[in-house]
Design a protein around this motif. Structure first.
Motif, mmCIF file in Angstrom:
data_model
loop_
_atom_site.group_PDB
_atom_site.id
_atom_site.type_symbol
_atom_site.label_atom_id
_atom_site.label_comp_id
_atom_site.label_asym_id
_atom_site.label_seq_id
_atom_site.Cartn_x
_atom_site.Cartn_y
_atom_site.Cartn_z
ATOM 1 N N ARG A 102 0.862 -1.183 0.000
ATOM 2 C CA ARG A 102 0.000 0.000 0.000
ATOM 3 C C ARG A 102 0.895 1.229 0.000
ATOM 4 N N VAL A 103 0.684 2.127 -0.954
ATOM 5 C CA VAL A 103 1.503 3.330 -1.100
ATOM 6 C C VAL A 103 1.214 4.290 0.053
ATOM 7 N N THR A 104 2.283 4.727 0.741
ATOM 8 C CA THR A 104 2.129 5.661 1.861
ATOM 9 C C THR A 104 2.689 7.041 1.543
ATOM 10 N N HIS A 105 3.530 7.152 0.511
ATOM 11 C CA HIS A 105 4.108 8.437 0.116
ATOM 12 C C HIS A 105 4.611 8.323 -1.317
ATOM 13 N N VAL A 106 4.428 9.385 -2.109
ATOM 14 C CA VAL A 106 4.971 9.444 -3.465
ATOM 15 C C VAL A 106 5.906 10.641 -3.532
ATOM 16 N N SER A 107 7.103 10.442 -4.105
ATOM 17 C CA SER A 107 8.074 11.532 -4.211
ATOM 18 C C SER A 107 7.535 12.644 -5.108
ATOM 19 N N ASP A 108 8.076 13.838 -4.931
ATOM 20 C CA ASP A 108 7.617 14.991 -5.703
ATOM 21 C C ASP A 108 7.740 14.788 -7.210
ATOM 22 N N ASP A 109 8.756 14.037 -7.641
ATOM 23 C CA ASP A 109 8.937 13.810 -9.074
ATOM 24 C C ASP A 109 8.162 12.587 -9.575
ATOM 25 N N ASP B 209 11.017 1.289 -0.264
ATOM 26 C CA ASP B 209 11.016 2.244 -1.361
ATOM 27 C C ASP B 209 10.794 1.468 -2.651
ATOM 28 N N VAL B 210 9.891 1.979 -3.484
ATOM 29 C CA VAL B 210 9.521 1.290 -4.719
ATOM 30 C C VAL B 210 9.679 2.240 -5.896
ATOM 31 N N ASN B 211 10.353 1.786 -6.946
ATOM 32 C CA ASN B 211 10.458 2.549 -8.178
ATOM 33 C C ASN B 211 9.105 2.432 -8.898
ATOM 34 N N ILE B 212 8.468 3.579 -9.159
ATOM 35 C CA ILE B 212 7.143 3.555 -9.807
ATOM 36 C C ILE B 212 7.156 4.241 -11.176
ATOM 37 N N LEU B 213 8.343 4.344 -11.784
ATOM 38 C CA LEU B 213 8.444 4.992 -13.088
ATOM 39 C C LEU B 213 7.600 4.302 -14.165
ATOM 40 N N PHE B 214 7.360 3.003 -14.031
ATOM 41 C CA PHE B 214 6.620 2.272 -15.053
ATOM 42 C C PHE B 214 5.112 2.315 -14.839
ATOM 43 N N LEU B 215 4.676 2.952 -13.771
ATOM 44 C CA LEU B 215 3.243 3.035 -13.467
ATOM 45 C C LEU B 215 2.752 4.461 -13.677
ATOM 46 N N GLN B 216 1.504 4.587 -14.046
ATOM 47 C CA GLN B 216 0.916 5.907 -14.240
ATOM 48 C C GLN B 216 -0.039 6.221 -13.103
ATOM 49 N N GLY C 178 7.521 -1.232 -8.891
ATOM 50 C CA GLY C 178 6.075 -1.357 -8.988
ATOM 51 C C GLY C 178 5.701 -1.819 -10.381
ATOM 52 N N VAL C 179 4.957 -2.910 -10.477
ATOM 53 C CA VAL C 179 4.632 -3.464 -11.797
ATOM 54 C C VAL C 179 3.153 -3.331 -12.169
ATOM 55 N N ARG C 180 2.302 -3.058 -11.169
ATOM 56 C CA ARG C 180 0.874 -2.981 -11.475
ATOM 57 C C ARG C 180 0.122 -2.369 -10.306
ATOM 58 N N VAL C 181 -0.830 -1.515 -10.615
ATOM 59 C CA VAL C 181 -1.755 -1.005 -9.599
ATOM 60 C C VAL C 181 -2.925 -1.979 -9.552
ATOM 61 N N VAL C 182 -3.335 -2.372 -8.339
ATOM 62 C CA VAL C 182 -4.439 -3.323 -8.181
ATOM 63 C C VAL C 182 -5.450 -2.767 -7.178
ATOM 64 N N SER C 183 -6.609 -3.373 -7.159
ATOM 65 C CA SER C 183 -7.636 -2.971 -6.192
ATOM 66 C C SER C 183 -7.267 -3.486 -4.803
ATOM 67 N N ARG C 184 -7.856 -2.882 -3.794
ATOM 68 C CA ARG C 184 -7.640 -3.329 -2.415
ATOM 69 C C ARG C 184 -8.067 -4.786 -2.272
ATOM 70 N N ALA D 105 8.745 9.460 -9.111
ATOM 71 C CA ALA D 105 9.584 8.335 -9.507
ATOM 72 C C ALA D 105 9.668 7.249 -8.441
ATOM 73 N N ILE D 106 9.548 7.630 -7.182
ATOM 74 C CA ILE D 106 9.701 6.687 -6.078
ATOM 75 C C ILE D 106 8.494 6.805 -5.151
ATOM 76 N N ALA D 107 8.048 5.675 -4.682
ATOM 77 C CA ALA D 107 6.984 5.657 -3.683
ATOM 78 C C ALA D 107 7.493 4.940 -2.451
ATOM 79 N N GLU D 108 7.033 5.379 -1.298
ATOM 80 C CA GLU D 108 7.242 4.632 -0.074
ATOM 81 C C GLU D 108 5.975 3.807 0.098
#
Length: 79
Positions: free
Chosen positions: A8-15, A31-38, A53-59, A17-20
């Motif tokens: 579960r994403v708790t923080h997204v960097s300002d750019d 820390d997760v690289n989310i460059l491939f996700l929109q 991060g490879v895919r956004v999914v539902s809860r 590119a990275i999510a906590e």
């Protein structure tokens, strides 16, 4: 062996590119690289593989995967 797991994403960097994220398997913060996700937002659930991060999914989908992990561990280790 590498296993993809939900978090579960708790923080997204300002750019953007990275999510906590908090692992749904063991609760660790990673820390997760989310460059491939929109359009990843705080509160989203994502599938993580090797820190990417490879895919956004539902809860519901994330919870279903966690349930499978837990059941497998119970069977494997007789928990």
């Amino acid at each position: 062996m590498c296993i993809s797991f939900p978090a579960r994403v708790t923080h997204v960097s300002d750019d953007g590119a990275i999510a906590e994220a908090e692992s749904m398997v063991d609760g660790s913060i990673i820390d997760v690289n989310i460059l491939f996700l929109q359009d990843v937002n705080v509160g989203d659930y994502i599938i993580v593989h090797s820190g990417i991060g490879v895919r956004v999914v539902s809860r519901d989908h994330a919870m279903q995967i966690c349930s499978i992990f837990r059941d497998s561990l119970k069977e494997e280790y007789d928990l």
